[in-house]
Design a protein around this motif. Structure first.
Motif, short mmCIF file in Angstrom:
data_model
loop_
_atom_site.label_atom_id
_atom_site.label_comp_id
_atom_site.label_asym_id
_atom_site.label_seq_id
_atom_site.Cartn_x
_atom_site.Cartn_y
_atom_site.Cartn_z
N VAL A 80 0.86 -1.18 0.00
CA VAL A 80 0.00 0.00 0.00
C VAL A 80 0.89 1.23 0.00
CG1 VAL A 80 -1.81 -1.23 1.25
CG2 VAL A 80 -0.17 0.16 2.51
N GLU A 81 0.39 2.31 -0.58
CA GLU A 81 1.21 3.50 -0.73
C GLU A 81 1.56 4.13 0.61
OE1 GLU A 81 1.08 7.84 -3.02
OE2 GLU A 81 -0.38 6.28 -3.51
N PHE A 82 0.60 4.19 1.53
CA PHE A 82 0.87 4.85 2.81
C PHE A 82 -0.12 4.37 3.86
CE2 PHE A 82 0.38 8.26 5.92
CZ PHE A 82 1.71 8.57 6.22
N TRP A 83 0.40 3.96 4.99
CA TRP A 83 -0.42 3.69 6.17
C TRP A 83 0.38 4.07 7.40
CZ3 TRP A 83 0.17 0.08 10.27
CH2 TRP A 83 -0.90 0.09 11.17
N ASP A 84 -0.20 4.89 8.27
CA ASP A 84 0.49 5.45 9.43
C ASP A 84 -0.11 4.86 10.70
OD1 ASP A 84 1.67 6.91 11.41
OD2 ASP A 84 1.03 8.86 10.69
N GLY A 85 0.62 3.94 11.33
CA GLY A 85 0.13 3.29 12.54
C GLY A 85 0.08 4.18 13.76
N TYR A 86 0.65 5.37 13.69
CA TYR A 86 0.58 6.29 14.82
C TYR A 86 -0.82 6.89 14.97
CZ TYR A 86 5.70 6.29 15.04
OH TYR A 86 7.02 5.92 15.16
N SER A 87 -1.48 7.09 13.83
CA SER A 87 -2.77 7.79 13.88
C SER A 87 -3.92 7.00 13.28
CB SER A 87 -2.66 9.13 13.13
OG SER A 87 -2.25 8.92 11.78
N SER A 88 -3.64 5.87 12.61
CA SER A 88 -4.69 5.11 11.92
C SER A 88 -4.74 3.68 12.41
CB SER A 88 -4.44 5.12 10.40
OG SER A 88 -4.40 6.44 9.90
N ASP A 89 -5.94 3.11 12.43
CA ASP A 89 -6.10 1.68 12.70
C ASP A 89 -5.89 0.91 11.41
OD1 ASP A 89 -6.77 2.41 15.28
OD2 ASP A 89 -8.94 2.37 14.87
N PRO A 90 -5.50 -0.36 11.48
CA PRO A 90 -5.34 -1.15 10.25
C PRO A 90 -6.67 -1.26 9.51
CG PRO A 90 -4.34 -2.26 12.13
CD PRO A 90 -5.14 -1.13 12.68
N THR A 91 -6.65 -1.04 8.22
CA THR A 91 -7.85 -1.17 7.41
C THR A 91 -8.13 -2.64 7.13
OG1 THR A 91 -6.51 -0.85 5.42
CG2 THR A 91 -7.58 1.09 6.35
N GLU A 92 -9.36 -2.94 6.76
CA GLU A 92 -9.76 -4.34 6.60
C GLU A 92 -9.05 -5.03 5.44
OE1 GLU A 92 -13.94 -4.86 6.39
OE2 GLU A 92 -14.32 -4.15 8.43
N ASP A 93 -8.51 -4.27 4.49
CA ASP A 93 -7.85 -4.89 3.35
C ASP A 93 -6.37 -5.18 3.61
OD1 ASP A 93 -7.12 -2.20 3.37
OD2 ASP A 93 -6.87 -2.12 1.19
N LEU A 94 -5.85 -4.80 4.79
CA LEU A 94 -4.45 -5.05 5.10
C LEU A 94 -4.28 -6.46 5.66
CD1 LEU A 94 -3.08 -1.76 6.73
CD2 LEU A 94 -2.51 -2.74 4.51
N ASP A 95 -3.32 -7.20 5.10
CA ASP A 95 -3.01 -8.54 5.58
C ASP A 95 -1.82 -8.52 6.54
OD1 ASP A 95 -5.01 -9.79 3.94
OD2 ASP A 95 -3.69 -9.47 2.23
N VAL A 96 -0.80 -7.75 6.18
CA VAL A 96 0.41 -7.62 6.99
C VAL A 96 0.71 -6.14 7.12
CG1 VAL A 96 2.87 -8.17 7.19
CG2 VAL A 96 1.29 -9.84 6.17
N PHE A 97 1.06 -5.69 8.31
CA PHE A 97 1.34 -4.27 8.48
C PHE A 97 2.44 -4.07 9.52
CE2 PHE A 97 -2.56 -5.69 10.46
CZ PHE A 97 -2.36 -5.43 11.81
N GLU A 98 3.19 -3.00 9.33
CA GLU A 98 4.33 -2.68 10.19
C GLU A 98 4.07 -1.36 10.91
OE1 GLU A 98 9.11 -3.14 9.68
OE2 GLU A 98 8.08 -1.97 8.15
N PHE A 99 4.38 -1.34 12.20
CA PHE A 99 4.08 -0.16 12.99
C PHE A 99 5.06 -0.08 14.15
CE2 PHE A 99 1.59 -3.74 14.39
CZ PHE A 99 1.76 -3.75 15.77
N ASP A 100 5.13 1.10 14.75
CA ASP A 100 5.97 1.32 15.92
C ASP A 100 5.38 0.57 17.12
OD1 ASP A 100 7.33 2.43 18.15
OD2 ASP A 100 7.66 4.30 17.07
N ALA A 101 6.22 -0.19 17.81
CA ALA A 101 5.76 -0.96 18.97
C ALA A 101 5.19 -0.07 20.06
CB ALA A 101 6.91 -1.79 19.54
N MET A 102 5.43 1.22 19.98
CA MET A 102 4.81 2.17 20.89
C MET A 102 3.30 1.97 20.96
SD MET A 102 4.80 6.34 20.50
CE MET A 102 6.57 6.51 20.57
N SER A 103 2.70 1.58 19.82
CA SER A 103 1.23 1.43 19.74
C SER A 103 0.77 -0.01 19.88
CB SER A 103 0.74 1.97 18.39
OG SER A 103 1.12 3.31 18.20
N LEU A 104 1.67 -0.95 20.16
CA LEU A 104 1.30 -2.37 20.13
C LEU A 104 0.16 -2.69 21.09
CD1 LEU A 104 1.76 -5.25 19.14
CD2 LEU A 104 3.48 -5.51 20.93
N GLU A 105 0.23 -2.23 22.31
CA GLU A 105 -0.80 -2.60 23.27
C GLU A 105 -2.17 -2.06 22.85
OE1 GLU A 105 -1.53 -3.02 28.05
OE2 GLU A 105 0.45 -2.63 27.23
#
Length: 412
Positions: A80-105
């Motif tokens: 995908v062109e852009f997905w920001d895990g700091y401010s957005s939840d994973p969309t339903e079409d995402l299978d694998v996504f990478e984000f800062d562990a800061m938001s893991l919990e």
């Protein structure tokens, strides 16, 4: 304690490949298959993947992963062109996504990420403990760490005063508050740092808090602005004062200007993420050095941002197996090393992100091709006391409510 399971993990990965390979044709038909009267099965729907977006050259990394993935699986992938895990939840079409562990919990408590099977992680003992721990919530693994970064202090080879400065007060004395703090800064004077990002300022506050108290917590207390630790806040203000308001608040939407200024000889020191060295030509960084940034009387705790690759909980069966296989592939030492190695043209830099695998950080070919890794290998060494930025479930809401007010306190 983690137990070495390289052989078992390799067998698991191989079996995943065989499962996927049996699912049908991908269009790479042989002459015999092409002439057959049997219908050719449709290629599977591409695996939708979102990598962490804030890297020097995400497109280059994606192209390398696509090329190498073709040798592993018949399953196509689509970034995908852009997905920001700091401010957005994973969309339903995402299978694998990478984000800062800061938001893991936050992701775990809200059901956005699936538990990961530790048996599918290749050579888990090679992953630095701080990164491995950052991918767990309540003892359960929810993804695999791939890369990391942290605020670092860049200086020039031979600058003994900066090399030996133990704490923040030493840096302030050497750099002199606001010396060369204009825009653009003077040659060889002052400190370059970008303090326009409110999330960055909050992260620096917690770095200062840890360097002041030495007490790390994976779910740190989240105080109101009025209840901030005054010693940590004062240290953050020292950093801002040393840089000077005009330079520190200069808006740079490209995130490259300060790196370019430092490469041109402006400023005496430069504070920024490790990957800021990956936006200027290798010749410009040939005489750069890099060390941990002390935010107290010394650098007691080395706070890092850890990027975790996770799988959607909506996946089942074959697609779930393929997603897990991709995570194992993308976080393997050979793949991470390839992503960080600069091209052989001599003009394009490494991305200078921190690998969380010890073998990659210490790899002699990487250190020869991208010499700053000779310093950066220390950043993930246990003796540097690395720890991951992590917030509890309420972290995202707290950050949104308080980050601008915390940034406003930098220049009282």
């Amino acid at each position: 304690m983690r137990i070495t399971r390289l052989f078992d993990a390799a067998i698991v990965a191989l079996s995943l490949i065989l499962v996927v390979a049996g699912c049908g044709s991908t269009g790479r038909t042989t002459g015999e298959a092409a002439s057959s009267s049997k219908p050719v099965a449709e290629a599977p729907r591409p695996l939708r993947v979102a990598l962490f977006p804030y890297v020097p050259d995400k497109k280059r990394m994606e192209e390398l992963l696509i090329e190498r993935w073709r040798n592993v699986s018949i399953y196509p992938i689509e970034f995908v062109e852009f997905w920001d895990g700091y401010s957005s939840d994973p969309t339903e079409d995402l299978d694998v996504f990478e984000f800062d562990a800061m938001s893991l919990e936050y992701f775990v408590r809200n059901g956005f990420v699936a538990p990961a099977d530790p048996a599918t992680v290749l050579a888990p003992e090679d992953i630095a403990d701080f990164a491995w721990d950052a991918a767990h919530v309540d003892g359960v693994l929810y993804g695999v760490p791939r890369l990391a970064c942290t605020f670092a202090l860049f200086y020039r080879d031979g600058d003994i005063d900066l090399e030996q400065a133990k704490g923040l007060a030493d840096l302030e004395r050497v750099l002199a508050p606001e010396a060369g703090g204009g825009t653009p800064p003077e040659a060889g004077r002052g400190l370059l740092i970008d303090l326009t990002g409110s999330t960055d300022c909050v992260s620096l506050y917690f770095d200062a808090l840890l360097d002041t108290t030495g007490k790390y917590c994976i779910r740190p207390p989240l105080p109101s602005v009025a209840q901030l630790d005054q010693n940590a806040l004062a240290n953050l203000q020292v950093l801002a004062r040393t840089a000077g308001r005009p330079q520190a608040t200069f808006e740079d939407n490209t995130y490259r200007q300060r790196s370019q200024w430092f490469a041109e000889g402006r400023g005496r020191a430069f504070v920024g993420y490790t990957e800021r060295a990956g936006v200027v030509p290798p010749a410009a960084t040939a005489k750069w050095r890099v060390r941990l940034l002390p935010m107290g009387t010394e650098n007691k705790v080395n706070m890092c941002f850890v990027d975790v690759l996770s799988v959607s909980p909506r996946l089942r069966g074959e697609r779930q197996a393929v997603a897990q296989q991709f995570v194992a592939f993308a976080t393997a030492s050979e793949t991470v090393l390839a992503c960080l190695m600069p091209p052989s043209d001599g003009r394009t830099p490494s991305q200078y992100l921190l690998p969380v695998r010890r073998s990659v950080a210490a790899d002699p070919t990487l250190q020869a091709a991208a010499p700053l890794y000779r310093d950066l290998v220390w950043f993930i060494d246990p003796e540097s006391n690395p720890r991951a930025h992590r917030f509890g479930e309420e972290g995202r809401a707290w950050l949104e409510a308080n980050k601008r007010a915390i940034r406003a306190k930098l220049f009282p």
